[in-house]
Design a protein around this motif. Structure first.
Motif, PDB file in Angstrom:
ATOM      1  N   GLU A  17       2.269  -1.596   9.602  1.00 46.69           N
ATOM      2  CA  GLU A  17       1.901  -0.303   9.006  1.00 46.69           C
ATOM      3  C   GLU A  17       1.360  -0.496   7.594  1.00 46.69           C
ATOM      4  OE1 GLU A  17       1.986   2.803  10.287  1.00 46.69           O
ATOM      5  OE2 GLU A  17       2.473   1.901  12.223  1.00 46.69           O
ATOM      6  N   LEU A  18       0.421   0.347   7.222  1.00 47.62           N
ATOM      7  CA  LEU A  18      -0.076   0.350   5.848  1.00 47.62           C
ATOM      8  C   LEU A  18       0.887   1.128   4.958  1.00 47.62           C
ATOM      9  CD1 LEU A  18      -3.846   1.091   6.523  1.00 47.62           C
ATOM     10  CD2 LEU A  18      -2.945  -1.020   5.526  1.00 47.62           C
ATOM     11  N   PRO A  19       0.983   0.779   3.678  1.00 51.74           N
ATOM     12  CA  PRO A  19       1.881   1.499   2.769  1.00 51.74           C
ATOM     13  C   PRO A  19       1.271   2.773   2.190  1.00 51.74           C
ATOM     14  CG  PRO A  19       0.904  -0.360   1.628  1.00 51.74           C
ATOM     15  CD  PRO A  19       0.427  -0.445   3.054  1.00 51.74           C
ATOM     16  N   PHE A  20       0.153   3.231   2.730  1.00 55.45           N
ATOM     17  CA  PHE A  20      -0.483   4.460   2.267  1.00 55.45           C
ATOM     18  C   PHE A  20      -1.169   5.114   3.453  1.00 55.45           C
ATOM     19  CE2 PHE A  20      -3.392   0.916   1.577  1.00 55.45           C
ATOM     20  CZ  PHE A  20      -4.530   1.338   2.239  1.00 55.45           C
ATOM     21  N   ARG A  45     -11.396   8.731   3.444  1.00 55.73           N
ATOM     22  CA  ARG A  45     -10.950   9.678   2.437  1.00 55.73           C
ATOM     23  C   ARG A  45      -9.428   9.648   2.358  1.00 55.73           C
ATOM     24  NH1 ARG A  45     -15.563   9.396   1.580  1.00 55.73           N
ATOM     25  NH2 ARG A  45     -17.132  11.051   1.336  1.00 55.73           N
ATOM     26  N   GLY A  46      -8.895  10.135   1.235  1.00 54.86           N
ATOM     27  CA  GLY A  46      -7.458  10.304   1.121  1.00 54.86           C
ATOM     28  C   GLY A  46      -6.990  11.411   2.042  1.00 54.86           C
ATOM     29  N   PRO A  47      -5.682  11.504   2.301  1.00 51.07           N
ATOM     30  CA  PRO A  47      -5.171  12.479   3.275  1.00 51.07           C
ATOM     31  C   PRO A  47      -5.483  13.925   2.917  1.00 51.07           C
ATOM     32  CG  PRO A  47      -3.380  11.437   2.060  1.00 51.07           C
ATOM     33  CD  PRO A  47      -4.603  10.654   1.763  1.00 51.07           C
ATOM     34  N   GLU A  48      -5.684  14.212   1.625  1.00 48.92           N
ATOM     35  CA  GLU A  48      -6.038  15.570   1.205  1.00 48.92           C
ATOM     36  C   GLU A  48      -7.497  15.663   0.777  1.00 48.92           C
ATOM     37  OE1 GLU A  48      -3.937  17.990   1.630  1.00 48.92           O
ATOM     38  OE2 GLU A  48      -2.440  16.557   2.365  1.00 48.92           O
ATOM     39  N   GLY A  49      -8.297  14.711   1.208  1.00 50.45           N
ATOM     40  CA  GLY A  49      -9.714  14.721   0.865  1.00 50.45           C
ATOM     41  C   GLY A  49     -10.050  13.963  -0.403  1.00 50.45           C
ATOM     42  N   GLU A  50      -9.111  13.181  -0.930  1.00 42.06           N
ATOM     43  CA  GLU A  50      -9.390  12.394  -2.125  1.00 42.06           C
ATOM     44  C   GLU A  50     -10.520  11.390  -1.856  1.00 42.06           C
ATOM     45  OE1 GLU A  50      -4.871  13.205  -1.988  1.00 42.06           O
ATOM     46  OE2 GLU A  50      -6.477  12.656  -0.589  1.00 42.06           O
ATOM     47  N   GLN A  58      -6.294   0.753  -3.264  1.00 46.03           N
ATOM     48  CA  GLN A  58      -4.969   0.344  -2.802  1.00 46.03           C
ATOM     49  C   GLN A  58      -5.026  -0.833  -1.826  1.00 46.03           C
ATOM     50  OE1 GLN A  58      -2.263   3.837  -1.908  1.00 46.03           O
ATOM     51  NE2 GLN A  58      -4.212   4.918  -1.951  1.00 46.03           N
ATOM     52  N   VAL A  59      -6.243  -1.236  -1.470  1.00 49.72           N
ATOM     53  CA  VAL A  59      -6.415  -2.294  -0.474  1.00 49.72           C
ATOM     54  C   VAL A  59      -6.624  -3.630  -1.187  1.00 49.72           C
ATOM     55  CG1 VAL A  59      -7.757  -3.106   1.492  1.00 49.72           C
ATOM     56  CG2 VAL A  59      -7.449  -0.643   1.118  1.00 49.72           C
ATOM     57  N   ASP A  60      -5.605  -4.478  -1.160  1.00 46.97           N
ATOM     58  CA  ASP A  60      -5.743  -5.815  -1.730  1.00 46.97           C
ATOM     59  C   ASP A  60      -5.972  -6.818  -0.605  1.00 46.97           C
ATOM     60  OD1 ASP A  60      -3.260  -6.153  -0.505  1.00 46.97           O
ATOM     61  OD2 ASP A  60      -2.132  -5.932  -2.376  1.00 46.97           O
ATOM     62  N   ASP A  61      -6.058  -8.100  -0.956  1.00 50.08           N
ATOM     63  CA  ASP A  61      -6.340  -9.120   0.048  1.00 50.08           C
ATOM     64  C   ASP A  61      -5.280  -9.144   1.148  1.00 50.08           C
ATOM     65  OD1 ASP A  61      -8.601  -9.836  -1.311  1.00 50.08           O
ATOM     66  OD2 ASP A  61      -7.704 -11.579  -2.297  1.00 50.08           O
ATOM     67  N   ARG A  62      -4.055  -8.844   0.788  1.00 50.83           N
ATOM     68  CA  ARG A  62      -2.960  -8.873   1.763  1.00 50.83           C
ATOM     69  C   ARG A  62      -3.115  -7.771   2.799  1.00 50.83           C
ATOM     70  NH1 ARG A  62       1.760  -6.026   1.706  1.00 50.83           N
ATOM     71  NH2 ARG A  62       1.178  -5.195  -0.336  1.00 50.83           N
ATOM     72  N   LEU A  63      -3.729  -6.642   2.404  1.00 49.62           N
ATOM     73  CA  LEU A  63      -3.839  -5.487   3.293  1.00 49.62           C
ATOM     74  C   LEU A  63      -5.209  -5.337   3.943  1.00 49.62           C
ATOM     75  CD1 LEU A  63      -2.006  -2.832   1.082  1.00 49.62           C
ATOM     76  CD2 LEU A  63      -1.074  -4.082   3.039  1.00 49.62           C
ATOM     77  N   MET A  64      -6.171  -6.180   3.563  1.00 50.67           N
ATOM     78  CA  MET A  64      -7.547  -5.996   3.999  1.00 50.67           C
ATOM     79  C   MET A  64      -7.673  -5.975   5.522  1.00 50.67           C
ATOM     80  SD  MET A  64     -10.919  -8.204   2.953  1.00 50.67           S
ATOM     81  CE  MET A  64     -10.145  -9.762   3.391  1.00 50.67           C
ATOM     82  N   ALA A  70      -7.121  -0.511  10.999  1.00 48.12           N
ATOM     83  CA  ALA A  70      -6.649   0.876  11.004  1.00 48.12           C
ATOM     84  C   ALA A  70      -7.809   1.857  10.894  1.00 48.12           C
ATOM     85  CB  ALA A  70      -5.650   1.099   9.864  1.00 48.12           C
ATOM     86  N   CYS A  71      -8.839   1.513  10.113  1.00 49.99           N
ATOM     87  CA  CYS A  71     -10.009   2.386   9.981  1.00 49.99           C
ATOM     88  C   CYS A  71     -10.713   2.562  11.317  1.00 49.99           C
ATOM     89  CB  CYS A  71     -10.989   1.814   8.968  1.00 49.99           C
ATOM     90  SG  CYS A  71     -10.493   2.033   7.246  1.00 49.99           S
ATOM     91  N   ARG A  72     -10.853   1.491  12.055  1.00 49.29           N
ATOM     92  CA  ARG A  72     -11.517   1.571  13.362  1.00 49.29           C
ATOM     93  C   ARG A  72     -10.753   2.494  14.302  1.00 49.29           C
ATOM     94  NH1 ARG A  72     -13.838  -4.215  14.611  1.00 49.29           N
ATOM     95  NH2 ARG A  72     -14.189  -5.016  12.520  1.00 49.29           N
ATOM     96  N   VAL A  73      -9.451   2.269  14.361  1.00 47.98           N
ATOM     97  CA  VAL A  73      -8.628   3.050  15.276  1.00 47.98           C
ATOM     98  C   VAL A  73      -8.650   4.526  14.896  1.00 47.98           C
ATOM     99  CG1 VAL A  73      -6.251   3.449  16.056  1.00 47.98           C
ATOM    100  CG2 VAL A  73      -7.155   1.114  15.917  1.00 47.98           C
ATOM    101  N   LYS A  74      -8.457   4.811  13.611  1.00 49.88           N
ATOM    102  CA  LYS A  74      -8.406   6.208  13.176  1.00 49.88           C
ATOM    103  C   LYS A  74      -9.746   6.906  13.398  1.00 49.88           C
ATOM    104  CE  LYS A  74      -5.754   7.171   9.705  1.00 49.88           C
ATOM    105  NZ  LYS A  74      -4.727   8.097  10.251  1.00 49.88           N
ATOM    106  N   ALA A  75     -10.848   6.222  13.099  1.00 47.88           N
ATOM    107  CA  ALA A  75     -12.170   6.834  13.266  1.00 47.88           C
ATOM    108  C   ALA A  75     -12.416   7.194  14.727  1.00 47.88           C
ATOM    109  CB  ALA A  75     -13.254   5.883  12.765  1.00 47.88           C
TER     110      ALA A  75
END
Length: 262
Positions: A17-20, A45-50, A58-64, A70-75
């Motif tokens: 899981e991602l931490p955000f 975008r952020g959850p409220e449209g940010e 918030q995406v560092d090398d560890r989370l890339m 996650a972007c592919r799946v969510k899209a």
């Protein structure tokens, strides 16, 4: 690239899981000539449209790797839920792909689960990420094409996405960067460069998309030089977890037909 971390059909780089949280906004790519939506691009975008930046910072090398998957799946999940019936374009990070076929597992699984046709997926290579290993990127493009996807090179004409990449890579689409599009209807230097790209596209077998179109004058000039596929605020802004408003009236306003004038 390093070795693939997938073991027994699971990957500890990509599947935690991602931490955000984040969501997607969708912006249409229109076909001016056909007066229809050609595809939608999924934008983070952020959850409220940010802003996208508020997420990407918030995406560092560890989370890339996790973030890319996650972007592919969510899209795909959101596009399916919204009833999208045209191709979906998803940005991807080439350096977040270790072994192309293994890193497609989540994409293939979610597509099967929601019934999304693979031929309606376009993956955009993100220009802002410097790709050191061109051979690896070429292998990714070949693997994606074998899977039935199409591949676009984003922000073409600026930064790292310049003519030399076309000697080694074979994308299906090139997205002309907004730096070349802005004021193209009145800037002779931009006009010369865009015309050169339009002349080059046919022999190379690639389709051009102009991004960052903000005025009717830009849209009209681009169409007249042979670039009907366009994207930008003139047609519609990205819509948060929704399909943008119908851009047909804006398209019709470019070249009104006699019946449109009443």
């Amino acid at each position: 690239m390093g070795h693939c971390a997938r073991v027994a059909h699971h990957c500890n780089r990509c599947e935690a899981e991602l931490p955000f949280d984040f969501t997607m906004a969708f912006q249409p790519i229109v076909d001016v000539g056909r007066r229809e939506i050609h595809a939608y691009e999924a934008l983070v975008r952020g959850p409220e449209g940010e802003s996208a930046y508020s997420v990407l910072e918030q995406v560092d090398d560890r989370l890339m790797y996790r973030f890319d998957q996650a972007c592919r799946v969510k899209a795909i999940e959101q596009a399916s839920r919204l009833g999208m019936d045209v191709p979906l374009s998803i940005n991807f990070l080439p350096n977040a792909v270790y072994e192309p076929q293994a890193c497609l597992s989540a994409t293939l699984e979610v597509s099967r689960r929601v019934g999304w046709p693979l031929e309606r997926l376009i993956f955009e290579i993100v220009e802002t990420e410097r790709v050191v290993d061109r051979d690896h990127l070429a292998a990714i493009i070949k693997a994606y094409r074998r899977a039935g996807f199409r591949v676009a090179l984003d922000d073409f004409g600026t930064g790292h996405a310049n003519l030399d990449v076309l000697t080694e890579l074979y994308p299906d689409k090139l997205k002309i960067d907004r730096q070349l599009v802005t004021d193209c209807h009145r800037d002779p230097r931009r006009q010369a460069m865009v015309r050169a790209l339009a002349a080059m596209a046919g022999p190379l077998g690639v389709t051009l998309i102009a991004e960052g179109v903000e005025t009717a004058e830009e849209a009209r000039w681009l169409f007249e030089v042979g670039i009907p596929l366009q994207q930008g605020y003139y047609f519609a802004r990205p819509a948060l977890d929704a399909l943008a408003e119908d851009p047909a009236p804006r398209i019709a306003a470019l070249f009104p037909r006699p019946q449109d004038r009443g």
